[in-house]
Motif scaffolding. Structure first.
Motif, mmCIF file in Angstrom:
data_model
loop_
_atom_site.group_PDB
_atom_site.id
_atom_site.type_symbol
_atom_site.label_atom_id
_atom_site.label_comp_id
_atom_site.label_asym_id
_atom_site.label_seq_id
_atom_site.Cartn_x
_atom_site.Cartn_y
_atom_site.Cartn_z
ATOM 1 N N LEU A 121 22.974 -1.008 -23.500
ATOM 2 C CA LEU A 121 23.287 -2.053 -24.455
ATOM 3 C C LEU A 121 22.252 -2.183 -25.571
ATOM 4 O O LEU A 121 22.610 -2.301 -26.748
ATOM 5 C CB LEU A 121 23.425 -3.394 -23.728
ATOM 6 N N SER A 122 20.980 -2.193 -25.228
ATOM 7 C CA SER A 122 19.945 -2.411 -26.243
ATOM 8 C C SER A 122 19.991 -1.340 -27.325
ATOM 9 O O SER A 122 19.806 -1.636 -28.519
ATOM 10 C CB SER A 122 18.552 -2.458 -25.600
ATOM 11 N N ILE A 135 23.463 -1.849 -29.560
ATOM 12 C CA ILE A 135 23.512 -2.935 -30.540
ATOM 13 C C ILE A 135 22.307 -2.927 -31.502
ATOM 14 O O ILE A 135 22.308 -3.674 -32.481
ATOM 15 C CB ILE A 135 23.654 -4.314 -29.857
ATOM 16 N N SER A 136 21.323 -2.072 -31.234
ATOM 17 C CA SER A 136 20.232 -1.913 -32.194
ATOM 18 C C SER A 136 20.513 -0.766 -33.156
ATOM 19 O O SER A 136 19.723 -0.504 -34.074
ATOM 20 C CB SER A 136 18.903 -1.666 -31.480
ATOM 21 N N LEU A 155 19.280 -9.520 -30.920
ATOM 22 C CA LEU A 155 20.258 -8.451 -30.782
ATOM 23 C C LEU A 155 21.597 -8.978 -30.262
ATOM 24 O O LEU A 155 22.664 -8.560 -30.715
ATOM 25 C CB LEU A 155 19.730 -7.362 -29.835
ATOM 26 N N LEU A 156 21.533 -9.924 -29.315
ATOM 27 C CA LEU A 156 22.770 -10.446 -28.731
ATOM 28 C C LEU A 156 23.580 -11.277 -29.720
ATOM 29 O O LEU A 156 24.806 -11.372 -29.601
ATOM 30 C CB LEU A 156 22.444 -11.284 -27.486
ATOM 31 N N SER A 184 23.655 -10.627 -32.930
ATOM 32 C CA SER A 184 23.834 -9.791 -34.116
ATOM 33 C C SER A 184 25.294 -9.412 -34.352
ATOM 34 O O SER A 184 26.149 -9.516 -33.469
ATOM 35 C CB SER A 184 22.995 -8.510 -33.988
ATOM 36 N N ASN A 205 26.252 -6.413 -34.715
ATOM 37 C CA ASN A 205 26.526 -5.225 -33.902
ATOM 38 C C ASN A 205 27.047 -5.604 -32.521
ATOM 39 O O ASN A 205 27.896 -4.915 -31.958
ATOM 40 C CB ASN A 205 25.267 -4.374 -33.758
ATOM 41 N N MET A 206 26.530 -6.720 -31.954
ATOM 42 C CA MET A 206 27.030 -7.182 -30.668
ATOM 43 C C MET A 206 28.481 -7.631 -30.798
ATOM 44 O O MET A 206 29.316 -7.333 -29.945
ATOM 45 C CB MET A 206 26.156 -8.323 -30.138
ATOM 46 N N GLN A 207 28.776 -8.352 -31.872
ATOM 47 C CA GLN A 207 30.149 -8.778 -32.107
ATOM 48 C C GLN A 207 31.072 -7.572 -32.276
ATOM 49 O O GLN A 207 32.191 -7.550 -31.743
ATOM 50 C CB GLN A 207 30.232 -9.659 -33.354
ATOM 51 N N LEU A 262 30.644 -4.624 -30.980
ATOM 52 C CA LEU A 262 30.823 -3.996 -29.671
ATOM 53 C C LEU A 262 31.853 -4.753 -28.846
ATOM 54 O O LEU A 262 32.740 -4.138 -28.228
ATOM 55 C CB LEU A 262 29.486 -3.943 -28.930
ATOM 56 N N LYS A 270 30.381 -16.157 -29.211
ATOM 57 C CA LYS A 270 31.223 -14.974 -29.185
ATOM 58 C C LYS A 270 32.151 -14.974 -27.964
ATOM 59 O O LYS A 270 33.307 -14.551 -28.044
ATOM 60 C CB LYS A 270 30.357 -13.705 -29.162
#
Length: 244
Positions: free
Chosen positions: A107-108, A111-112, A145-146, A148, A150-152, A154, A184
């Motif tokens: 995950l890290s 989303i990074s 990151l959570l 961000s 990018n998390m959305q 994903l 989210k």
């Protein structure tokens, strides 16, 4: 390389079959039935939500949150639904240990922006119909990151692929990582441990979820010891023949 992949696959299968939700004579009938009851209630409770994703959180560490997340994911996958389990506890991850896989990617990195969501960034079939995204290496800024984009992105992407998404999050009273995800994914299941979780911490966790417009799916109590014996407990022996 092929031999190593085979060994990892065997190790994953070996580990997964010992999780409590696998129905067999070696596992307690009451535990298996408890998870099936949780599954039925969760599937009903989450049915109004479009992407069928849920957070699994706890008030404090060591409440049994991660193993419960894994078992719930396996139990839902046993219905034939396609399930994704995400370890979003990037500070103290557990899912790679439960399923005995490495945590070099995950995950890290996704989303990074260091990795894309492909076969190298998640594990397929850690249990039948269940895929796993491990936490990945611990980043310096998990909360950022959570929350961000990018998390959305994903979540939107995997929601189009999987029937259900289970997200194992950090304890709410320790860090804000789980709370930032509520915007989210509102549906949240709380895990509490008997004789460990206190009412004040549990109430504060519930109020925090509701204050941020989260949707409380329910509370699962782990490590129950004082379970009264029922007169029909012998029924479990009757059903043993179905688990062979």
């Amino acid at each position: 390389t092929d031999n190593n992949s085979t060994e990892i696959s065997k190790s994953r299968s070996s580990e997964a079959k010992y999780l409590h939700t696998q129905l067999s004579k070696q596992r307690a009938f009451q535990i298996s039935e408890a998870y099936k009851t949780i599954r039925a209630n969760l599937l009903f409770a989450i049915s109004p939500f479009q992407n069928k994703a849920m957070l699994v959180a706890s008030a404090e560490p060591n409440a049994g949150k991660s193993i419960t997340s894994a078992n719930i994911a396996i139990t839902i996958a046993q219905t034939g639904a396609k399930v994704l389990l995400i370890d979003a506890d990037m500070r103290n991850p557990s899912q790679h240990k439960i399923f005995r896989v490495n945590n070099n990617n995950g995950l890290s990195k996704i989303i990074s922006g260091l990795s894309s969501f492909d076969s190298d960034s998640y594990y397929e079939e850690v249990s039948p119909s269940l895929d796993l995204i491990t936490s990945g290496p611990t980043p310096p800024n998990p909360s950022e990151l959570l929350v961000s984009a990018n998390m959305q992105a994903l979540i939107d992407h995997v929601s189009s692929i999987y029937d259900y998404i289970i997200i194992d999050t950090p304890p709410i009273s320790v860090v804000a990582d789980a709370l930032v995800l509520l915007s989210k994914i509102p549906p949240t299941l709380i895990i509490a441990r008997q004789r460990q979780t206190n009412y004040d911490d549990l109430n504060q966790t519930i109020h925090a979820i509701k204050r941020l417009n989260g949707h409380l799916l329910g509370i699962v109590i782990t490590d129950m010891q004082d379970i009264p014996k029922r007169k029909n407990v012998h029924y479990s022996h009757y059903y043993d023949s179905y688990f062979e």
